[in-house]
Structures are given as C-alpha cells and as structure tokens.
Design a protein around this motif. Structure first.
Motif, PDB file in Angstrom:
ATOM      1  N   LEU A  48     -21.357 -23.984 -11.608  1.00 64.15           N
ATOM      2  CA  LEU A  48     -21.264 -23.877 -10.174  1.00 64.15           C
ATOM      3  C   LEU A  48     -19.532 -24.506  -9.642  1.00 64.15           C
ATOM      4  CD1 LEU A  48     -24.522 -25.929  -9.454  1.00 64.15           C
ATOM      5  CD2 LEU A  48     -24.243 -23.303  -9.388  1.00 64.15           C
ATOM      6  N   SER A  49     -19.654 -24.495  -8.264  1.00 61.55           N
ATOM      7  CA  SER A  49     -18.652 -24.685  -8.016  1.00 61.55           C
ATOM      8  C   SER A  49     -17.881 -26.346  -7.966  1.00 61.55           C
ATOM      9  CB  SER A  49     -18.218 -24.516  -6.531  1.00 61.55           C
ATOM     10  OG  SER A  49     -19.113 -25.375  -5.239  1.00 61.55           O
ATOM     11  N   HIS A  54     -20.657 -31.689  -7.208  1.00 57.56           N
ATOM     12  CA  HIS A  54     -20.224 -33.304  -6.820  1.00 57.56           C
ATOM     13  C   HIS A  54     -21.993 -33.317  -6.365  1.00 57.56           C
ATOM     14  CE1 HIS A  54     -16.646 -34.900  -7.467  1.00 57.56           C
ATOM     15  NE2 HIS A  54     -16.378 -33.381  -7.846  1.00 57.56           N
ATOM     16  N   THR A  55     -21.784 -32.190  -4.930  1.00 56.12           N
ATOM     17  CA  THR A  55     -23.402 -32.625  -4.340  1.00 56.12           C
ATOM     18  C   THR A  55     -24.309 -32.844  -4.932  1.00 56.12           C
ATOM     19  OG1 THR A  55     -21.952 -31.304  -2.490  1.00 56.12           O
ATOM     20  CG2 THR A  55     -24.741 -31.731  -2.347  1.00 56.12           C
ATOM     21  N   ILE A  56     -24.908 -31.918  -5.390  1.00 54.26           N
ATOM     22  CA  ILE A  56     -25.428 -31.895  -6.932  1.00 54.26           C
ATOM     23  C   ILE A  56     -26.327 -33.632  -7.403  1.00 54.26           C
ATOM     24  CG2 ILE A  56     -27.637 -31.165  -8.330  1.00 54.26           C
ATOM     25  CD1 ILE A  56     -26.592 -28.475  -7.336  1.00 54.26           C
ATOM     26  N   ALA A  57     -25.459 -33.826  -7.722  1.00 58.55           N
ATOM     27  CA  ALA A  57     -25.402 -35.083  -9.254  1.00 58.55           C
ATOM     28  C   ALA A  57     -25.612 -36.288  -7.610  1.00 58.55           C
ATOM     29  CB  ALA A  57     -23.603 -35.395  -9.518  1.00 58.55           C
ATOM     30  N   TYR A  58     -24.570 -36.887  -6.700  1.00 62.84           N
ATOM     31  CA  TYR A  58     -24.473 -37.465  -6.069  1.00 62.84           C
ATOM     32  C   TYR A  58     -25.964 -37.411  -4.579  1.00 62.84           C
ATOM     33  CZ  TYR A  58     -20.658 -39.861  -7.074  1.00 62.84           C
ATOM     34  OH  TYR A  58     -19.255 -40.443  -8.154  1.00 62.84           O
ATOM     35  N   LEU A  59     -26.797 -36.313  -4.738  1.00 65.29           N
ATOM     36  CA  LEU A  59     -27.851 -36.268  -3.741  1.00 65.29           C
ATOM     37  C   LEU A  59     -28.994 -36.519  -4.994  1.00 65.29           C
ATOM     38  CD1 LEU A  59     -29.115 -33.105  -1.270  1.00 65.29           C
ATOM     39  CD2 LEU A  59     -30.839 -33.576  -3.903  1.00 65.29           C
ATOM     40  N   LEU A  82     -22.394 -45.503  -3.096  1.00 68.08           N
ATOM     41  CA  LEU A  82     -22.312 -44.000  -3.770  1.00 68.08           C
ATOM     42  C   LEU A  82     -20.133 -43.749  -3.000  1.00 68.08           C
ATOM     43  CD1 LEU A  82     -25.499 -42.955  -4.492  1.00 68.08           C
ATOM     44  CD2 LEU A  82     -24.032 -43.996  -6.133  1.00 68.08           C
ATOM     45  N   SER A  83     -20.652 -43.950  -2.120  1.00 71.10           N
ATOM     46  CA  SER A  83     -19.574 -43.174  -1.428  1.00 71.10           C
ATOM     47  C   SER A  83     -18.560 -43.220  -1.854  1.00 71.10           C
ATOM     48  CB  SER A  83     -19.923 -42.923   0.508  1.00 71.10           C
ATOM     49  OG  SER A  83     -18.736 -42.667   0.358  1.00 71.10           O
ATOM     50  N   ALA A  84     -18.084 -44.891  -1.614  1.00 67.93           N
ATOM     51  CA  ALA A  84     -16.979 -45.853  -2.948  1.00 67.93           C
ATOM     52  C   ALA A  84     -16.753 -45.429  -3.988  1.00 67.93           C
ATOM     53  CB  ALA A  84     -17.791 -47.128  -2.986  1.00 67.93           C
ATOM     54  N   VAL A  85     -18.219 -45.879  -5.235  1.00 66.36           N
ATOM     55  CA  VAL A  85     -18.139 -44.705  -6.492  1.00 66.36           C
ATOM     56  C   VAL A  85     -17.165 -43.564  -6.350  1.00 66.36           C
ATOM     57  CG1 VAL A  85     -19.094 -44.569  -8.578  1.00 66.36           C
ATOM     58  CG2 VAL A  85     -19.453 -46.102  -7.113  1.00 66.36           C
ATOM     59  N   SER A  86     -17.968 -43.173  -5.809  1.00 68.98           N
ATOM     60  CA  SER A  86     -16.722 -41.674  -5.908  1.00 68.98           C
ATOM     61  C   SER A  86     -15.534 -41.492  -5.720  1.00 68.98           C
ATOM     62  CB  SER A  86     -17.805 -41.052  -5.113  1.00 68.98           C
ATOM     63  OG  SER A  86     -16.718 -39.060  -4.183  1.00 68.98           O
ATOM     64  N   GLY A  87     -15.334 -42.283  -4.128  1.00 64.41           N
ATOM     65  CA  GLY A  87     -13.975 -42.287  -3.944  1.00 64.41           C
ATOM     66  C   GLY A  87     -12.679 -42.577  -5.149  1.00 64.41           C
ATOM     67  N   GLY A  88     -13.696 -43.310  -5.517  1.00 60.31           N
ATOM     68  CA  GLY A  88     -12.669 -44.880  -6.745  1.00 60.31           C
ATOM     69  C   GLY A  88     -12.771 -43.619  -7.789  1.00 60.31           C
ATOM     70  N   LEU A  89     -14.094 -42.580  -8.364  1.00 59.58           N
ATOM     71  CA  LEU A  89     -13.468 -41.834  -9.130  1.00 59.58           C
ATOM     72  C   LEU A  89     -12.614 -40.663  -8.663  1.00 59.58           C
ATOM     73  CD1 LEU A  89     -17.321 -41.502 -10.030  1.00 59.58           C
ATOM     74  CD2 LEU A  89     -15.399 -42.877 -11.389  1.00 59.58           C
ATOM     75  N   GLU A  90     -12.155 -40.394  -8.018  1.00 61.70           N
ATOM     76  CA  GLU A  90     -11.343 -38.950  -7.601  1.00 61.70           C
ATOM     77  C   GLU A  90     -10.113 -39.947  -7.411  1.00 61.70           C
ATOM     78  OE1 GLU A  90     -11.924 -36.081  -6.758  1.00 61.70           O
ATOM     79  OE2 GLU A  90     -13.851 -35.878  -7.312  1.00 61.70           O
ATOM     80  N   PRO A  97      -5.959 -36.640 -17.923  1.00 58.84           N
ATOM     81  CA  PRO A  97      -5.440 -35.258 -18.509  1.00 58.84           C
ATOM     82  C   PRO A  97      -6.233 -34.350 -17.875  1.00 58.84           C
ATOM     83  CG  PRO A  97      -5.363 -36.916 -19.635  1.00 58.84           C
ATOM     84  CD  PRO A  97      -6.028 -38.085 -19.105  1.00 58.84           C
ATOM     85  N   GLY A  98      -6.150 -33.089 -17.342  1.00 55.12           N
ATOM     86  CA  GLY A  98      -6.508 -32.125 -16.399  1.00 55.12           C
ATOM     87  C   GLY A  98      -8.109 -32.231 -16.241  1.00 55.12           C
ATOM     88  N   ARG A  99      -7.589 -33.238 -14.972  1.00 56.15           N
ATOM     89  CA  ARG A  99      -8.779 -34.011 -13.948  1.00 56.15           C
ATOM     90  C   ARG A  99      -7.035 -33.559 -13.120  1.00 56.15           C
ATOM     91  NH1 ARG A  99     -13.318 -35.606 -15.379  1.00 56.15           N
ATOM     92  NH2 ARG A  99     -14.378 -34.897 -13.514  1.00 56.15           N
ATOM     93  N   ASN A 100      -8.022 -33.572 -11.200  1.00 56.01           N
ATOM     94  CA  ASN A 100      -7.010 -33.684  -9.906  1.00 56.01           C
ATOM     95  C   ASN A 100      -8.589 -34.309  -9.582  1.00 56.01           C
ATOM     96  OD1 ASN A 100      -8.787 -31.843 -10.717  1.00 56.01           O
ATOM     97  ND2 ASN A 100      -7.007 -30.399  -8.955  1.00 56.01           N
ATOM     98  N   GLY A 101      -8.068 -36.233  -8.501  1.00 53.52           N
ATOM     99  CA  GLY A 101      -8.856 -35.980  -8.179  1.00 53.52           C
ATOM    100  C   GLY A 101      -8.562 -35.417  -6.568  1.00 53.52           C
ATOM    101  N   GLN A 102      -9.488 -35.366  -5.613  1.00 52.67           N
ATOM    102  CA  GLN A 102      -9.216 -34.378  -4.379  1.00 52.67           C
ATOM    103  C   GLN A 102      -9.985 -34.769  -3.769  1.00 52.67           C
ATOM    104  OE1 GLN A 102      -9.838 -30.314  -5.812  1.00 52.67           O
ATOM    105  NE2 GLN A 102      -8.104 -29.781  -5.642  1.00 52.67           N
ATOM    106  N   VAL A 103      -9.857 -34.915  -2.365  1.00 51.39           N
ATOM    107  CA  VAL A 103     -10.756 -34.849  -1.200  1.00 51.39           C
ATOM    108  C   VAL A 103     -11.889 -34.835  -0.662  1.00 51.39           C
ATOM    109  CG1 VAL A 103     -10.352 -36.186   1.111  1.00 51.39           C
ATOM    110  CG2 VAL A 103      -8.599 -36.993   0.271  1.00 51.39           C
ATOM    111  N   ILE A 104     -11.486 -33.224  -0.852  1.00 50.83           N
ATOM    112  CA  ILE A 104     -12.670 -32.680  -0.485  1.00 50.83           C
ATOM    113  C   ILE A 104     -13.743 -33.163  -2.008  1.00 50.83           C
ATOM    114  CG2 ILE A 104     -11.788 -30.967  -2.181  1.00 50.83           C
ATOM    115  CD1 ILE A 104     -13.743 -29.697   0.844  1.00 50.83           C
ATOM    116  N   ASP A 105     -13.363 -33.062  -2.899  1.00 48.80           N
ATOM    117  CA  ASP A 105     -14.996 -33.412  -3.471  1.00 48.80           C
ATOM    118  C   ASP A 105     -14.866 -35.087  -3.763  1.00 48.80           C
ATOM    119  OD1 ASP A 105     -14.437 -31.735  -5.192  1.00 48.80           O
ATOM    120  OD2 ASP A 105     -12.793 -32.561  -7.062  1.00 48.80           O
ATOM    121  N   TRP A 106     -14.437 -36.174  -2.873  1.00 50.11           N
ATOM    122  CA  TRP A 106     -15.656 -37.049  -2.403  1.00 50.11           C
ATOM    123  C   TRP A 106     -16.211 -36.459  -1.268  1.00 50.11           C
ATOM    124  CZ3 TRP A 106     -14.382 -38.757   2.535  1.00 50.11           C
ATOM    125  CH2 TRP A 106     -15.077 -40.248   2.963  1.00 50.11           C
TER     126      TRP A 106
END
Length: 137
Positions: A48-49, A54-59, A82-90, A97-106
């Motif tokens: 999946l995208s 992200h949406t399914i895991a947090y849902l 959960l929203s704060a954790v998501s932002g912190g993880l981003e 390495p190999g990861r990029n935090g994005q506002v759209i993912d948050w």
C-alpha cells in the motif's frame, strides 16, 4: 459451624473487552514504534502507499484505545498522544538511514487516529447498548 463458600466471580464482559482492547492498543503502539524506527530497507512493506499504511496502523490502534476508554476526555487524550507520537516518529526518521520524515505521513497518521477514535467510541456504544437490551429483556 459452617464455612461460607467462596464464590468465584468473573469480570463483566464489558470490562473484559475493555481490558483486551487496551492490550491491543499497546501492542499496536509497540508495532508502530518498531516499524517506524527501523532503517528503510529493513522495514516491512504491505504494497500500500505509505500514507495508507500510516492511516490503517493508527486507525486500528486508536480504535482499540478508544473502545477501552469510558470517558470522552480519555479518548481525546489518546488521540492527542497518538498524534504527538506520530509527529515525534516523523522527526526521528530524519536521522534514520533510508527513512524520511514527512508532514503528509504525520497527517495520515493523525487522520487515522481520529477516525479510529470515532470508530472505537461507536463500537463501544453499540456493544454496550446491545448488552443492556439483552439484560433488560
């Protein structure tokens, strides 16, 4: 003299369900943390995208926490957490390495947590009302 027999009492079904939902929420959060903090090539992919993942895991996680909560304030606290954790993880992903935090993912994670909070509340309400109807007649 006769001794009183001890009667084993089982928890109410609703209480038992609430406890299992809280455990499911903690398991979901643990899985989110693990998957979010591993380097990109080691992360499992569903096909999946990223935003849908992200949406399914947090849902799912928020649904469990919301179902386990009896008060609106507690549900909203889990949603904010959960929203704060998501932002912190981003933010953390910016140095992995190999990861990029994005506002759209948050945003996708927070959206999923919001929908999950509503679904958990609805599920708990429906189950509670069905149980009350069954007990009353």
């Amino acid at each position: 003299m006769r001794q009183a027999r001890k009667v084993m009492r089982f928890p109410k079904t609703a209480t038992s369900v609430e406890q299992w939902m809280r455990v499911a929420g903690w398991i979901g959060l643990g899985l989110i943390l693990i998957v979010s903090l591993v380097p990109g090539p080691e992360r499992p992919h569903t096909g999946l995208s990223g935003q849908m993942e992200h949406t399914i895991a947090y849902l799912m996680t928020a649904t469990a926490y919301s179902w386990s909560s009896s008060r609106l304030q507690e549900r909203l606290a889990w949603l904010a957490f959960l929203s704060a954790v998501s932002g912190g993880l981003e933010v953390c992903q910016l140095v992995i390495p190999g990861r990029n935090g994005q506002v759209i993912d948050w945003a996708a994670s927070s959206f999923g947590a919001s929908i999950g909070t509503i679904l958990g509340w609805l599920a708990r309400t429906i189950v509670s009302q069905a149980g009350e109807r069954r007990l009353s007649g």
